[in-house]
Design a protein around this motif. Structure first.
Motif, PDB file in Angstrom:
ATOM      1  N   GLN A  64      42.674 105.586  40.103  1.00 57.14           N
ATOM      2  CA  GLN A  64      42.349 104.173  40.080  1.00 57.14           C
ATOM      3  C   GLN A  64      42.243 103.678  41.481  1.00 57.14           C
ATOM      4  O   GLN A  64      42.805 102.849  41.775  1.00 57.14           O
ATOM      5  CB  GLN A  64      43.385 103.406  39.279  1.00 57.14           C
ATOM      6  N   ASN A  87      43.344 100.582  34.760  1.00 56.52           N
ATOM      7  CA  ASN A  87      44.217  99.582  34.772  1.00 56.52           C
ATOM      8  C   ASN A  87      44.215  98.966  36.396  1.00 56.52           C
ATOM      9  O   ASN A  87      45.200  98.544  36.504  1.00 56.52           O
ATOM     10  CB  ASN A  87      45.475 100.029  34.475  1.00 56.52           C
ATOM     11  N   GLN A  89      42.992  96.719  37.560  1.00 57.26           N
ATOM     12  CA  GLN A  89      42.958  95.074  37.579  1.00 57.26           C
ATOM     13  C   GLN A  89      44.297  94.975  37.665  1.00 57.26           C
ATOM     14  O   GLN A  89      44.633  93.569  37.891  1.00 57.26           O
ATOM     15  CB  GLN A  89      41.932  94.607  36.365  1.00 57.26           C
ATOM     16  N   ARG A  90      45.266  95.597  37.195  1.00 55.95           N
ATOM     17  CA  ARG A  90      46.494  95.232  37.042  1.00 55.95           C
ATOM     18  C   ARG A  90      47.229  95.626  37.897  1.00 55.95           C
ATOM     19  O   ARG A  90      48.320  94.737  38.290  1.00 55.95           O
ATOM     20  CB  ARG A  90      47.063  95.883  35.693  1.00 55.95           C
ATOM     21  N   TYR A  91      47.308  96.875  38.683  1.00 53.03           N
ATOM     22  CA  TYR A  91      48.059  97.322  39.719  1.00 53.03           C
ATOM     23  C   TYR A  91      47.362  97.440  41.095  1.00 53.03           C
ATOM     24  O   TYR A  91      47.928  97.615  42.067  1.00 53.03           O
ATOM     25  CB  TYR A  91      48.585  98.621  39.449  1.00 53.03           C
ATOM     26  N   THR A  98      48.559 106.533  40.160  1.00 50.02           N
ATOM     27  CA  THR A  98      47.500 105.938  39.317  1.00 50.02           C
ATOM     28  C   THR A  98      47.504 106.508  38.031  1.00 50.02           C
ATOM     29  O   THR A  98      47.375 105.889  36.861  1.00 50.02           O
ATOM     30  CB  THR A  98      46.045 105.885  40.043  1.00 50.02           C
ATOM     31  N   CYS A 102      48.455 105.126  34.330  1.00 50.96           N
ATOM     32  CA  CYS A 102      47.471 104.947  32.987  1.00 50.96           C
ATOM     33  C   CYS A 102      48.066 105.399  31.996  1.00 50.96           C
ATOM     34  O   CYS A 102      48.083 104.845  30.695  1.00 50.96           O
ATOM     35  CB  CYS A 102      46.296 105.664  33.448  1.00 50.96           C
ATOM     36  N   ASP A 105      50.473 103.038  30.222  1.00 48.09           N
ATOM     37  CA  ASP A 105      49.781 101.679  29.821  1.00 48.09           C
ATOM     38  C   ASP A 105      49.136 102.156  28.774  1.00 48.09           C
ATOM     39  O   ASP A 105      49.082 101.347  27.749  1.00 48.09           O
ATOM     40  CB  ASP A 105      48.736 101.034  30.811  1.00 48.09           C
TER      41      ASP A 105
END
Length: 141
Positions: A64, A87, A89-91, A98, A102, A105
């Motif tokens: 990510q 993900n 955009q979240r972290y 990463t 993922c 999540d």
């Protein structure tokens, strides 16, 4: 992607600081192209070696680092983004964390027998991919 000074080969000095040699320089377009090509090619090789194709890969889990890279890898693999874990955009870019983040999540969406391919591109222009078959229903936790 380079930094000209500041390490043991070229320690800090007034001269290196005055010429700005401690800044990180990146040829972004070149790094982007290499990341997309190397990540998607490594996914393709892993898939081929294991008898997988775009119809039976359940999830691709990419590093990510950049959403544009992730989108381009999915497009090059002809995989819908619904089967690519994202993900960032979240972290943000959490470096080596990463891929496990993922999985954390998306765990509840995973089903026993899902074919997962992890791929990453990182420091030193290294890249790779790994195949894993998921062992349980994520919703059981």
């Amino acid at each position: 992607l380079r930094q000209e000074a500041g390490g043991s080969a070229c320690p800090a000095s007034h001269e290196t600081i005055d010429r700005g040699a401690h800044y990180l320089y990146q040829e972004g377009r070149h790094v982007f192209k290499c990341a997309v090509t190397d990540m998607s090619d490594s996914v393709g090789k892993i898939a081929e070696r294991n008898g997988l194709d775009k119809t039976n890969i359940s999830w691709v889990i990419p590093h990510q680092a950049n959403v544009r890279i992730i989108d381009a890898v999915a497009k090059r693999l002809e995989l819908p983004l619904e089967r690519v874990m994202v993900n960032i955009q979240r972290y943000g870019n959490t470096s080596s964390g990463t891929l496990p983040l993922c999985l954390w999540d998306y765990e509840k969406k995973l089903k026993k027998g899902d074919n997962l391919i992890f791929t990453a591109f990182g420091a030193g222009f290294t890249w790779g991919a790994a195949y894993m078959k998921w062992g349980y229903n994520g919703s059981e936790n």
